[in-house]
Enzyme design. Structure first.
Site, PDB file in Angstrom:
ATOM      1  NE  ARG A  52     -18.781  11.657  -1.540  1.00  0.00           N
ATOM      2  CZ  ARG A  52     -17.906  10.519  -1.298  1.00  0.00           C
ATOM      3  NH1 ARG A  52     -16.600  10.685  -1.690  1.00  0.00           N
ATOM      4  NH2 ARG A  52     -18.539   9.363  -1.052  1.00  0.00           N
ATOM      5  CD  GLU A  68      -2.592   1.835   0.391  1.00  0.00           C
ATOM      6  OE1 GLU A  68      -3.317   1.098  -0.106  1.00  0.00           O
ATOM      7  OE2 GLU A  68      -2.356   3.030   0.199  1.00  0.00           O
ATOM      8  NE  ARG A 101     -16.844   6.362   0.022  1.00  0.00           N
ATOM      9  CZ  ARG A 101     -16.409   5.592  -1.022  1.00  0.00           C
ATOM     10  NH1 ARG A 101     -15.308   4.940  -1.041  1.00  0.00           N
ATOM     11  NH2 ARG A 101     -16.981   5.889  -1.947  1.00  0.00           N
ATOM     12  CB  ALA A 153     -17.318   0.388  -3.107  1.00  0.00           C
TER      13      ALA A 153
END
Ligand SMILES: Cc1cc2nc3c(=O)[nH]c(=O)nc-3n(C[C@H](O)[C@H](O)[C@H](O)COP(=O)(O)OP(=O)(O)OC[C@H]3O[C@@H](n4cnc5c(N)ncnc54)[C@H](O)[C@@H]3O)c2cc1C
Length: 441
Positions: free
Chosen positions: A205, A40, A123, A333
């Site tokens: 958002r 990552e 999330r 997703a």
């Protein structure tokens, strides 16, 4: 496909630990002969953005990846506040006056069957649950992939990272999101299909504490799922965090068709006000209360990618790196989760690294057509909800007839049957390979 004793260890490198990479790692852990490492780029697993919607297919995919994923999601997901609205997709209403109809006029509330029920989550809460299911030792952080090559003599794919380090694996799964580096190695550097495209849409958002949302727009709208449709934009709201918070996404259409600067920016309230100036009082109240805000350019990928894999590099794409889509169906997703379900199973069927290409082919055979459908309809749904789809425009009767048609196809996919199809392709590929090698012996 053979006994456990026949299985040779297979090393799989997962590049990127978003929802797709984490879900794949969880699925693969069920196969003892698969050794997994996640690389990552960030210093830890994390998610930006607030609420996320999961359709029925996505929720089914979670439990199919591993029951623990479904159980974890059940702990943190939120349905709607009112029992009477559990079987409502969204209540669609007018964001402003239209054709003499006042602001707030009800348009349609599509009903869900028992198998189409969906829910939403914060999330970060969902990703936190996924992280708990991945051992720490499985992940390396600060590993930004820059190069992929193949050492054919040793039968290994070599990964190079920005910090100068390298790693190797039998195969690499690129779960590195819409701005994937892996995709360039699959399609070739400079291939225009590898480039994300601006959809012309952008989204403001934010989150609103539920008590404030209720005070502003009332219990019905604050605690349930609503979409306010207007010309050139739409605002959707749904509860997250067990109903303690209302999530807001306000989509708008750029006049220029161009997005400048960072993909995710600070939200400027005057931009929001300018983009939604014709929208009614309830939308304006919602905007005034938004906290933890940001402003996203909406990008997607061409649905015409010729492949998700480089066979020579043993490199395969999963999630947004393969098929990022516009988010107007709340399905991106979920597609990464479906990918993880199919891929973890077909990779688990590999007896040795020489079976990997058959697994790649099996995965692509079912995932490419399915994700393409979601991508095409993602864009079309954005136009529809902004009353701009050329064949519908602001004709509300036409809109009602099509608003939930593609999304139902997305929700109602028989994922078990998709896996069976993939396994059949894999079996045929393996048999073909064996027949070819017996001819050449
Ligand atoms: C505004 C908006 C709203 C959305 N709403 C929804 C919704 O309601 N429902 C839904 O299902 N979907 C939604 N989506 C889509 C969803 O967010 C994505 O489809 C999903 O997050 C993709 O997951 P992923 O794991 O493939 O990629 P990502 O989440 O992008 O993860 C990629 C990971 O790879 C890492 N990485 C990147 N490059 C490298 C590198 N070179 N080396 C190593 N690591 C790297 C990143 O740090 C990251 O951790 C929305 C998207 C947007 C933009």
């Amino acid at each position: 496909m053979g006994s456990v004793q026949d299985l040779e260890p297979i090393e799989i490198a997962i590049v990127g630990g978003g929802i797709g990479g984490l879900a794949l790692a969880i699925g693969l852990q069920q196969h003892d002969h698969i050794r997994i490492k996640i690389y990552e780029a960030a210093s830890k697993f994390s998610e930006i953005g607030a609420g996320v919607f999961f359709g029925a297919n996505s929720i089914r995919a979670m439990s199919l990846i591993h029951p623990s994923v479904g159980e974890a999601y059940a702990r943190i997901s939120t349905s709607v506040g009112w029992e009477s609205k559990k079987d409502t997709y969204f209540d669609f209403i007018l964001a402003h006056e239209l054709h003499g109809l006042p602001t707030g006029t009800h348009i349609i509330s599509p009903k869900l069957s028992a198998t189409e029920r969906h829910s939403t989550a914060h999330r970060a809460h969902f990703v936190d649950e996924l992280i708990k299911l991945v051992p720490n030792s499985m992940a390396e952080f600060g590993k930004r992939l820059t190069d992929v090559s193949r050492d054919e003599n040793r039968g290994k794919t070599i990964l190079k990272f920005a910090d100068g380090s390298t790693a190797e694996a039998d195969a690499v799964i690129g779960c590195d999101g819409i701005r994937s580096v892996c995709r360039e190695f699959v399609l070739g550097k400079g291939n225009p299909l590898s480039q994300p495209m601006f959809t012309g849409k952008h989204a403001y958002r934010g989150l609103i504490p539920m008590d404030k949302a209720i005070a502003a727009i009332g219990e019905e709208k604050a605690q349930n799922r609503f979409m306010f449709l207007g010309k050139g934009g739409h605002v959707l709201t749904f509860p997250v965090a067990n109903g303690d918070v209302m999530n807001v996404v306000a989509f708008s259409t750029t006049k220029s068709g161009v997005w400048e600067g960072e993909w995710v920016k600070r939200m400027e309230r005057e931009d929001l006000a300018a983009d939604f100036q014709g929208f009614g009082e309830e939308c304006q109240k919602i905007f005034s209360l938004m906290e933890n805000t940001d402003h996203w350019g909406i990008f997607d990928l061409s649905p015409e990618l010729p492949t998700y894999s480089s066979r020579s590099l043993r490199l395969l794409l999963l999630g947004d790196s393969a098929h990022a889509c516009a988010p107007h169906q709340g399905a991106g997703a979920g597609q990464a989760l479906e990918d993880a379900y199919i891929l973890s199973h077909v990779l688990g069927e590999c007896h040795s690294s020489s079976d990997l290409l058959a697994a790649f082919k099996a995965y692509e055979s079912v995932r490419m057509p399915r994700a393409k459908f979601v991508q095409i309809h993602g864009r079309r749904q954005g136009e529809l909800l902004d009353l701009q789809r050329p064949d519908v425009g602001d004709n509300l009767e036409k809109l009602k007839a099509v608003i939930d048609v593609p999304i139902r196809e997305i929700w109602n996919c028989d994922l078990g049957a998709e896996l069976e199809k993939a396994l059949a392709v894999m079996k045929a590929e393996l048999e073909k390979g064996r027949a070819q090698s017996s001819v050449s012996e």
